[in-house]
Design a protein around this motif. Structure first.
Motif, short mmCIF file in Angstrom:
data_model
loop_
_atom_site.label_atom_id
_atom_site.label_comp_id
_atom_site.label_asym_id
_atom_site.label_seq_id
_atom_site.Cartn_x
_atom_site.Cartn_y
_atom_site.Cartn_z
N HIS A 236 -3.75 0.68 -3.24
CA HIS A 236 -3.01 0.38 -2.01
C HIS A 236 -3.90 0.55 -0.78
O HIS A 236 -3.97 -0.32 0.09
N ASN A 240 -5.45 -2.51 1.65
CA ASN A 240 -5.05 -2.48 3.06
C ASN A 240 -6.26 -2.37 3.97
O ASN A 240 -6.32 -3.00 5.03
N HIS A 285 5.52 3.26 -2.50
CA HIS A 285 6.33 2.04 -2.63
C HIS A 285 5.90 1.21 -3.86
O HIS A 285 6.60 0.29 -4.24
N HIS A 286 4.78 1.57 -4.46
CA HIS A 286 4.39 0.90 -5.71
C HIS A 286 5.05 1.56 -6.92
O HIS A 286 4.93 1.08 -8.03
CU LIG Z 1 1.06 -0.81 -1.06
#
Ligand SMILES: [Cu+2]
Ligand code: HEM
Length: 474
Positions: A236, A240, A285-286
């Protein structure tokens, strides 16, 4: 605002960009092959599909990182003293890693997807040997180590120049009453990326080493849920960070066309400080469907998803609009691509937030909605940022052919991601080699739009690569 950069440094940046062009096109063709296979238009064995998917995933993540690193390094070098040998070491380790990864996948048959979810690499069910898994994981580890060294060098240089990370993030101006000029946007963004990516890379390197040891010494293992947390935290943050590095191109290049320098205002500084924290804590959130995760983490994943990307996106999108508004800017290729990129990034955040909601994630989790949202901000955000930078660095405002390429890219790209989002809404699972007949019409449209996108990128790549020799000598 002219760039002062040594010839060696410029050539190193060109090495990154040239590599990126070639690898990007190859991986896009892998992507088209997958989409055509899902559409039933191309018969490939399932194991080849998963090999292509693994190579496409890890390769695209890596190449997005290389593009971001090239952009950040090029501009950050204006403000702090960076090391060219370390920058070159990073691309050296990257290329060695790529050879190991490609060998593990296409010779060794490794195909557990780029996320190498622990303990999947060790449990191939006969599809690949443990040796191939070790080679794949080692290749990823080498690339991670390269990036870690790259960021440590930027960190060292930033600390020498600004004294502390807080100062480089503009905290004295934000929280104190310092009236001195805040650090420029490039320094603020680079500092944020430094903080989050070092944390992410350390987590990623740790789980890679653990996975390798686990394959060699099976008695040694860790809790798979902890392993998953470490992997998704790394994945993640890293992906990002590619956006947060690439967006520096927007801050540095658009002002050169509008004649209005991009200043670090208080909202700008606040947004970057908030995102520094949010990007780190939002990764659960994963794992919204992992029922063993503590509830507070899932809730945090959902709530912070609403906030995470937004501050930086808002200051960037409004900033871009404000800078461009009535500036008399001429829309050559660099400005057009960068503006398109900010739009793509913004557009991608909407479906991401939808999916970050637990009740929606129950339905959309692991559907093609997911590749739909992340292709939006990667294919239509990071890629045009990188391409805009390539046009900029080669002083190329573009010909009629380039503009035709831009339109092919826009129509193809948005059409392509729309087919993923549509399929996701219909409940089509992601990561499936074989699709049901009723899904194939949308898949076929996806493949056609993908081909159009690739046509656009071929034009961009030829435009850049045909000039690269001349720029390298200039
Ligand atoms: Cu993410
Ligand atoms: C024309 C360009 C592209 C095409 C045709 C394409 C196609 C695809 C397809 C068909 C999949 C698998 C979808 C599924 O799960 O059913 C996929 C996955 C993926 N793509 Fe792309 N893609 C393109 C560009 C990109 C770019 C530019 C990036 C990033 C910079 C990217 C990153 C990824 C990642 C990370 C995955 C996930 C792989 C996995 O699930 O393990 N793609 N792509």
């Amino acid at each position: 605002m002219e760039q002062i950069i040594s010839k060696g440094a410029k050539q190193s940046v060109l090495a990154y960009l040239g590599t990126a062009c070639v690898v990007l096109l190859l991986l896009m063709i892998f992507g088209l092959t997958m989409r055509a296979a899902q559409a039933g238009g191309l018969a490939i064995p399932a194991e080849i599909f998963y090999q292509l998917m693994t190579a496409h995933g890890i390769g695209m993540v890596g190449i997005a990182g290389m593009c971001g690193a090239a952009i950040m390094w090029y501009f950050l070098g204006q403000y702090v003293k960076l090391s060219t040998p370390i920058f070159l070491l990073n691309i050296g380790l990257f290329l060695i890693g790529v050879v190991l990864i490609l060998g593990a996948i296409f010779i060794g048959g490794f195909a557990s997807a780029w996320t190498f979810l622990y303990p999947l690499p060790a449990m191939s069910g006969g599809a690949w040997t443990s040796g191939s898994a070790v080679i794949y994981l080692s290749g990823v580890l080498l690339i991670g180590v390269g990036f870690l060294l790259f960021h440590l060098d930027t960190g060292w240089a930033i600390l020498k120049q600004y004294g502390s990370l807080g100062k480089a993030l503009g905290w004295p101006q934000l929280f104190g009453n310092s009236t001195a000029d805040a650090p420029p946007p490039t320094v603020v963004a680079s500092t944020m990326v430094l903080i989050v990516n070092v944390l992410g890379l350390v987590s990623g390197a740790s789980i890679l080493v653990i996975s390798i040891v686990n394959i060699l010494v099976p008695e040694f293992g860790i809790d798979p849920l902890l392993g998953k947390n470490m992997i998704f935290f790394f994945g993640h943050v890293f992906i990002n960070a590619t956006i947060y590095m690439s967006v520096i191109a927007v801050y540095e290049i658009l002002p050169r066309y509008t004649g209005r320098p991009w200043k670090s205002s208080k909202p700008f500084l606040l947004a970057w400080t908030c995102s520094t924290l949010f990007v780190v804590i939002v990764y659960p959130h994963h794992l919204l469907m992992d029922i063993n995760m503590p509830t507070w983490m899932a809730v945090m994943g959902q709530v912070i998803s609403y906030l995470s990307g937004i501050p930086v996106l808002v200051v960037t999108a409004f900033g871009a609009l404000a800078y461009v508004h009535r500036s008399g800017l001429s829309w050559g290729m660099p400005a057009s691509l960068l503006f398109l990129a900010v739009f793509g990034w913004a557009a991608g955040v909407i479906p991401a937030i939808v999916d970050g909601t637990i009740s929606v994630n129950l339905v959309l989790h692991n559907t093609q909605w997911v590749p739909g949202h992340f292709h939006t901000y990667l294919l239509l955000g990071v890629v045009p940022m990188a391409m805009g930078f390539m046009y900029y660095i080669s002083n190329n405002e573009g010909s009629g052919l380039d503009r035709a390429g831009l339109w092919a890219f826009i129509v193809g790209g948005y059409g392509f991601i729309f087919t993923f989002l549509w399929a996701g809404k219909e409940g089509v699972p992601r990561r499936f080699a074989e699709h049901l007949p009723e899904w194939m019409a949308v898949d076929a449209m996806g493949a056609a739009f993908a081909a159009l996108t690739i046509l656009g990128v071929v034009i961009f790549a030829i435009s850049f690569l045909s000039r690269i020799g001349k720029i390298a000598k200039a």
